[in-house]
Design a protein around this motif. Structure first.
Motif, mmCIF file in Angstrom:
data_model
loop_
_atom_site.group_PDB
_atom_site.id
_atom_site.type_symbol
_atom_site.label_atom_id
_atom_site.label_comp_id
_atom_site.label_asym_id
_atom_site.label_seq_id
_atom_site.Cartn_x
_atom_site.Cartn_y
_atom_site.Cartn_z
ATOM 1 N N THR A 6 84.433 24.238 -36.939
ATOM 2 C CA THR A 6 83.436 24.347 -35.872
ATOM 3 C C THR A 6 83.053 25.785 -35.552
ATOM 4 O O THR A 6 82.065 26.027 -34.871
ATOM 5 C CB THR A 6 83.936 23.698 -34.567
ATOM 6 O OG1 THR A 6 85.081 24.417 -34.111
ATOM 7 C CG2 THR A 6 84.252 22.229 -34.769
ATOM 8 N N GLY A 7 83.869 26.736 -35.991
ATOM 9 C CA GLY A 7 83.600 28.125 -35.672
ATOM 10 C C GLY A 7 84.305 28.616 -34.421
ATOM 11 O O GLY A 7 84.220 29.791 -34.064
ATOM 12 N N PRO A 39 82.564 28.498 -41.004
ATOM 13 C CA PRO A 39 82.284 27.258 -40.291
ATOM 14 C C PRO A 39 81.159 26.476 -40.964
ATOM 15 O O PRO A 39 80.280 27.063 -41.602
ATOM 16 C CB PRO A 39 81.851 27.730 -38.899
ATOM 17 C CG PRO A 39 81.330 29.108 -39.124
ATOM 18 C CD PRO A 39 82.112 29.678 -40.273
ATOM 19 N N TYR A 41 77.748 24.446 -40.749
ATOM 20 C CA TYR A 41 76.640 24.503 -39.805
ATOM 21 C C TYR A 41 75.433 23.767 -40.357
ATOM 22 O O TYR A 41 75.406 23.351 -41.507
ATOM 23 C CB TYR A 41 76.300 25.941 -39.411
ATOM 24 C CG TYR A 41 75.790 26.810 -40.533
ATOM 25 C CD1 TYR A 41 74.430 27.016 -40.717
ATOM 26 C CD2 TYR A 41 76.666 27.434 -41.413
ATOM 27 C CE1 TYR A 41 73.961 27.819 -41.743
ATOM 28 C CE2 TYR A 41 76.208 28.247 -42.431
ATOM 29 C CZ TYR A 41 74.853 28.425 -42.595
ATOM 30 O OH TYR A 41 74.393 29.225 -43.610
ATOM 31 N N LEU A 42 74.458 23.626 -39.508
ATOM 32 C CA LEU A 42 73.279 22.841 -39.815
ATOM 33 C C LEU A 42 72.042 23.715 -39.727
ATOM 34 O O LEU A 42 71.770 24.320 -38.695
ATOM 35 C CB LEU A 42 73.186 21.699 -38.795
ATOM 36 C CG LEU A 42 72.212 20.576 -39.017
ATOM 37 C CD1 LEU A 42 72.540 19.820 -40.296
ATOM 38 C CD2 LEU A 42 72.254 19.621 -37.838
ATOM 39 N N ASP A 43 71.302 23.817 -40.827
ATOM 40 C CA ASP A 43 69.988 24.447 -40.805
ATOM 41 C C ASP A 43 68.966 23.384 -40.438
ATOM 42 O O ASP A 43 68.958 22.304 -41.031
ATOM 43 C CB ASP A 43 69.611 24.998 -42.186
ATOM 44 C CG ASP A 43 70.310 26.287 -42.534
ATOM 45 O OD1 ASP A 43 70.730 26.998 -41.608
ATOM 46 O OD2 ASP A 43 70.427 26.582 -43.732
ATOM 47 N N VAL A 69 72.936 20.761 -44.350
ATOM 48 C CA VAL A 69 74.304 21.106 -43.975
ATOM 49 C C VAL A 69 74.788 22.220 -44.895
ATOM 50 O O VAL A 69 74.622 22.150 -46.111
ATOM 51 C CB VAL A 69 75.216 19.867 -44.080
ATOM 52 C CG1 VAL A 69 76.657 20.241 -43.793
ATOM 53 C CG2 VAL A 69 74.730 18.777 -43.126
ATOM 54 N N ARG A 70 75.396 23.242 -44.316
ATOM 55 C CA ARG A 70 75.883 24.401 -45.072
ATOM 56 C C ARG A 70 77.392 24.546 -44.887
ATOM 57 O O ARG A 70 77.927 24.263 -43.819
ATOM 58 C CB ARG A 70 75.213 25.686 -44.585
ATOM 59 C CG ARG A 70 73.710 25.646 -44.619
ATOM 60 C CD ARG A 70 73.185 25.878 -46.013
ATOM 61 N NE ARG A 70 71.740 25.948 -45.961
ATOM 62 C CZ ARG A 70 70.964 25.488 -46.894
ATOM 63 N NH1 ARG A 70 71.462 24.937 -47.969
ATOM 64 N NH2 ARG A 70 69.654 25.572 -46.781
ATOM 65 N N ASP A 71 78.042 25.005 -45.929
ATOM 66 C CA ASP A 71 79.470 25.328 -45.916
ATOM 67 C C ASP A 71 80.368 24.149 -45.521
ATOM 68 O O ASP A 71 81.382 24.337 -44.854
ATOM 69 C CB ASP A 71 79.761 26.538 -45.019
ATOM 70 C CG ASP A 71 79.144 27.802 -45.586
ATOM 71 O OD1 ASP A 71 79.147 27.963 -46.819
ATOM 72 O OD2 ASP A 71 78.645 28.625 -44.791
ATOM 73 N N VAL A 83 84.074 19.139 -37.393
ATOM 74 C CA VAL A 83 82.789 19.807 -37.561
ATOM 75 C C VAL A 83 81.952 19.649 -36.296
ATOM 76 O O VAL A 83 82.232 18.786 -35.466
ATOM 77 C CB VAL A 83 82.017 19.241 -38.790
ATOM 78 C CG1 VAL A 83 82.776 19.509 -40.084
ATOM 79 C CG2 VAL A 83 81.744 17.762 -38.636
ATOM 80 N N PRO A 84 80.911 20.459 -36.135
ATOM 81 C CA PRO A 84 80.001 20.265 -35.006
ATOM 82 C C PRO A 84 79.338 18.880 -35.093
ATOM 83 O O PRO A 84 79.121 18.353 -36.193
ATOM 84 C CB PRO A 84 78.965 21.377 -35.178
ATOM 85 C CG PRO A 84 79.644 22.425 -36.004
ATOM 86 C CD PRO A 84 80.551 21.659 -36.923
ATOM 87 N N VAL A 87 76.413 18.402 -37.577
ATOM 88 C CA VAL A 87 76.824 18.364 -38.978
ATOM 89 C C VAL A 87 77.351 16.976 -39.325
ATOM 90 O O VAL A 87 77.005 16.407 -40.362
ATOM 91 C CB VAL A 87 77.890 19.443 -39.274
ATOM 92 C CG1 VAL A 87 78.512 19.245 -40.645
ATOM 93 C CG2 VAL A 87 77.286 20.835 -39.149
#
Length: 121
Positions: A6-7, A39, A41-43, A69-71, A83-84, A87
């Motif tokens: 989640t960061g 983390p 994350y979502l673009d 979705v990244r990483d 995850v968030p 995501v």
């Protein structure tokens, strides 16, 4: 194994936690799962509006979006990923994804943690 993507650290207070935590500066009342790098994350890419709509006499703006979705690592046996929420929802069907759920706040109303982890799939 649970990995936090989640960061930020995830603090879990359990189902019986009070809605408001007075003071837990030492994290004595919770389990802390530290964040790992990078983390997930979502673009969000705007594709423009298909046209607005009206609800209750007021204009509601609508926007079409594409989500990337990244990483987010591939699923691994016996590993769950926190995850968030965005995501997790953009990755529906992944039973290994978890989100922190049920806010626990401090006396100022700021979120300090959650009650549990849930799988949105």
């Amino acid at each position: 194994m649970i990995i936090n993507l989640t960061g930020e650290p995830v603090r879990l207070y359990g189902l019986s936690a009070a809605d408001v935590i007075e003071d837990d500066a030492l994290d004595s009342g919770c389990i802390v799962i530290p964040a790992e790098d990078p983390p997930a994350y979502l673009d969000v890419i705007s594709l423009g509006s298909p046209g607005d709509d009206v609800h209750g006499g007021r204009t509601v703006e609508i926007d079409l979006c594409e989500f990337h979705v990244r990483d987010l690592p591939a699923p691994q046996a016996s590993t769950r990923l926190i995850v968030p929420p965005g995501v997790a929802l953009a990755s529906r069907g992944r039973g290994d994804l978890l989100i922190a759920f049920g806010d626990v706040v401090d006396t100022t109303g700021a979120s300090v943690g959650h009650r549990l982890l849930v799988s949105p799939c």
